[in-house]
Design an enzyme around this catalytic site. Structure first.
Site, PDB file in Angstrom:
ATOM      1  N   ILE A 139       0.854  -1.178   0.000  1.00 14.09           N
ATOM      2  CA  ILE A 139       0.000   0.000   0.000  1.00 14.09           C
ATOM      3  C   ILE A 139       0.898   1.238   0.000  1.00 14.09           C
ATOM      4  O   ILE A 139       1.798   1.359   0.834  1.00 14.09           O
ATOM      5  CB  ILE A 139      -0.929   0.025   1.228  1.00 14.09           C
ATOM      6  N   LYS A 140       0.645   2.148  -0.920  1.00 10.55           N
ATOM      7  CA  LYS A 140       1.441   3.376  -1.025  1.00 10.55           C
ATOM      8  C   LYS A 140       0.871   4.438  -0.084  1.00 10.55           C
ATOM      9  O   LYS A 140      -0.291   4.820  -0.194  1.00 10.55           O
ATOM     10  CB  LYS A 140       1.427   3.879  -2.468  1.00 10.55           C
ATOM     11  N   ILE A 141       1.715   4.892   0.828  1.00  5.22           N
ATOM     12  CA  ILE A 141       1.335   5.917   1.807  1.00  5.22           C
ATOM     13  C   ILE A 141       2.324   7.073   1.693  1.00  5.22           C
ATOM     14  O   ILE A 141       3.536   6.859   1.719  1.00  5.22           O
ATOM     15  CB  ILE A 141       1.354   5.349   3.240  1.00  5.22           C
TER      16      ILE A 141
END
Length: 377
Positions: A139-141
């Site tokens: 997941i890109k945060i």
């Protein structure tokens, strides 16, 4: 001649592809990248999804089915994206297994609109993680202060994270600290750390775009030829220098005694991922940033154009630790002529969040517009 893209792996660099598009999946193009070009990971891009959904027809059949089910435009968009991400995750899973979880990941970002909201970022992260339900998902945060708080909690909860929109050395240090701390917490709780993975996406070429424009202004505002020449020599130097210094930080953090104990328990390195490695200035070599940041334990995520250029004429050599003294001098020289590294990198992160948020909104708007067209009699 051998494919230069295939020469990256022996030097320790993993090639990821910055694009997911159902038409490319169906046509076999993505498969060819995996088989022929050595691509071992994929990152999703909302701009690509928006264009593909709005203008193409690869998503029409599934959209019509979801519309018949009464789904909203947002739910339809999420489902279309999730379907592609699941498909790509399955394609990459053999790589994930064969590399022991080092590569074979597909990355999907949470809404950048939530970049300054820890709780909602974490909520979105968990929602996507549970929706996709694949061990090789990241997941890109965003690497904002609020995002770093969210990513540490996500990692502590066993979610793989691609930390994005990192521009400065200090920002990178905080991201690395959050990752190491999350591993320590999991280990203290008796939880597995062998299967947890993260990369730190450090953005490259955008720094040169902004700094070069400031250098041009300074050249125009001085009449001293020697000073003009001194300023001009800094053009196109900041981005590579910045990334090389970050790599030194990476080596220091992950060669420490503190991390060694985590590594013995199976903890993985949080590799630097070079993002934004396409060349924006036509005056520079079109594979400049890809060529100059090659080294062990790194990832380069390339868009289609950069992959094609590098395949055609990329030159492969260990370059990430070249001219380190010069790299430090570049940042010092910029400060001496009044260009603030801290202000520039903070500006780039905020602009990046705004651009990503706009792309994210456009993706949903594109789905809504396409739905309206399909509903017409």
């Amino acid at each position: 001649m051998s494919n230069p893209l295939l020469q990256l792996r022996p030097l320790g660099q993993s090639l990821w592809y910055d694009n997911i598009d159902r038409a490319q999946i169906k046509s076999g193009q993505l498969h060819r990248f995996l088989e022929e070009d050595g691509v071992v990971g994929v990152t999703a891009n909302p701009t690509t999804f928006e264009k593909a959904i709005r203008a193409g027809h690869a998503y029409d059949e599934q959209m019509q089915q979801l519309m018949r089910e009464g789904k909203s435009a947002k739910d339809i968009c999420d489902t279309l994206v999730a379907t592609d991400v699941c498909t790509v995750a399955e394609m990459l899973y053999p790589i994930y297994e064969s590399t022991g979880g080092q590569d074979g990941y597909v990355s999907l970002e949470v809404s950048p609109e939530l970049a300054h909201d820890t709780a909602r970022t974490l909520e979105d992260t968990r929602r996507y993680w549970n929706m996709i339900a694949r061990p090789n998902l990241m997941i890109k945060i965003p690497g904002t202060p609020e995002g770093i708080a969210a990513l540490q909690q996500a990692l502590t909860g066993g979610i793989n994270v691609n930390v994005t929109l990192i521009f400065s050395l200090e920002n990178y240090r905080r991201v690395a600290e959050a990752y190491v701390s999350a591993l320590e917490i999991r280990l203290q709780r008796g939880l597995d750390i062998k299967h947890l993975a993260s990369v730190a996406s450090f953005f490259v070429s955008r720094l040169d775009v902004l700094i070069d424009s400031l250098l041009e202004e300074k050249i125009k505002n001085t009449r001293d030829p020697l000073e003009q020449h001194k300023i001009a020599t800094l053009s196109g130097k900041a981005a590579i220098a910045n990334a090389r210094l970050v790599y030194q930080e990476f080596r220091q953090v992950f060669s420490s005694a503190r991390f060694a104990s985590l590594a013995r328990a199976g903890g993985k390195l949080q590799r630097p991922l070079w993002a934004s490695t396409s060349t924006k200035n036509p005056a520079y070599r079109d594979v400049l940033y890809a060529e100059e940041l090659i080294g062990p334990n790194t990832v380069d995520t390339m868009p289609l154009e950069t992959i094609e250029h590098f395949r055609d004429h990329g030159e492969v050599h260990l370059s990430i630790e070249r001219d380190l003294a010069q790299a430090s001098n570049v940042l010092t020289s910029l400060a001496q002529i009044g260009i603030s590294y801290e202000k520039i990198t903070q500006q780039l992160q905020e602009e990046g969040i705004q651009k990503f948020a706009a792309s994210y909104c456009a993706m949903y708007k594109g789905t809504q517009d396409k739905q309206s067209v399909m509903e017409r009699p």
